[in-house]
Design an enzyme around this catalytic site. Sequence first.
Site, short mmCIF file in Angstrom:
data_model
loop_
_atom_site.label_atom_id
_atom_site.label_comp_id
_atom_site.label_asym_id
_atom_site.label_seq_id
_atom_site.Cartn_x
_atom_site.Cartn_y
_atom_site.Cartn_z
N CYS A 1 0.81 -1.22 0.00
CA CYS A 1 0.00 0.00 0.00
C CYS A 1 0.84 1.27 0.00
CB CYS A 1 -0.95 0.00 1.21
SG CYS A 1 -2.09 -1.40 1.21
N HIS B 1 -3.15 7.07 2.68
CA HIS B 1 -3.65 5.80 2.14
C HIS B 1 -5.00 5.50 2.75
CE1 HIS B 1 -4.31 1.71 1.20
NE2 HIS B 1 -3.91 1.23 2.35
N ASN C 1 -10.59 0.13 0.05
CA ASN C 1 -9.14 0.12 0.15
C ASN C 1 -8.57 -0.41 -1.17
OD1 ASN C 1 -6.44 -0.51 0.61
ND2 ASN C 1 -6.78 -1.27 2.68
#
Length: 328
Positions: free
Chosen positions: A118, A255, A285
């Site tokens: 990520c 993020h 996500n």
Amino acid sequence: MSRKSAVSSEIIGTGSYIPERVVTNKEIEDAISVDSGWIEKRTGIITRHFAAANEASSDLAAKAAANALKTAGVKAEEIDVIIVSTTSTDMPFPATACFVQDKIGAKNAIAFDISASCAGFIYALSTGDQFIKGGKAERVLVIASEIKSRFINSKNPDTYILFGDGAGAVILNKAGGKGQGARGKGIISVLMHTDGTLGNLIQLPAAWSRIFPNTIHMDGDRVFRQAVKKLEEAIIEILKSNRLKVSDIELFILHQANLRILKKVAERLHIPSDKMLVTINRFGNTSSASIPMALDTAVRERRIKKDSLILLAAFGGGLAWGSALVRW
């Protein structure tokens, strides 16, 4: 590492691509018998998008890249370097970036992938920045593209409720240095970290976006605690290294892992809610693609103005985390 140079790189265009299929919490609820209201409360997610069966990461990346090129007013053949951040590559090799190069017609670019989960977009952005500062390129296409829906276990609510698919891209351009430090132009500072001793907290043993034999394993509670801790540290570190305060930043783009993480970080650092961009409610996500997707959303919604100071920060498997300071 943070580096100053007479030459800087600036973001001159953003783009994103979100697959057509919208997956609601109700659909997730019907699949795994988890209350849709609980999903929203636990994650902040209302909808996410899943790629079509015939779409791979390079397909999403190429569409995001085309949008970024259009925004920047740059032709594909003018790109010197293509960097794709992904942990859902089309296949082990060639690199996903090679497929993107072919699909968009960037015949003069070198192309390669970066894998940092990520946090991958921060790593890719830093790499592109160094190509320009080192005099090796004038225009760099940085993309993050993920199809995580292929690797989520429908019997594991910790992962099944979280992940979505999408891609985001930016065009970096060589710009003459104007000002130093936080007064500078473009990408001012990038800081990155890795702790491989905690790599077991979230991992995908073996899978590709065209072949998917495995699923994501995640220790949700420990990942949550580490995410809050490392994001907070990353923000504090880059602010201190540039002699800035939270109040100096116009917009924080973190993020989009979980709304509770964003709220906890904002609470600890006293970041006003209107300065913390939230897109996880719409997209879920999307791993390394979440920051460039959110950045493109902010640009299109006119949340970013000329000379705005933007702070990007990400955390992911590896464990890997980092932050970037950008003058728009």
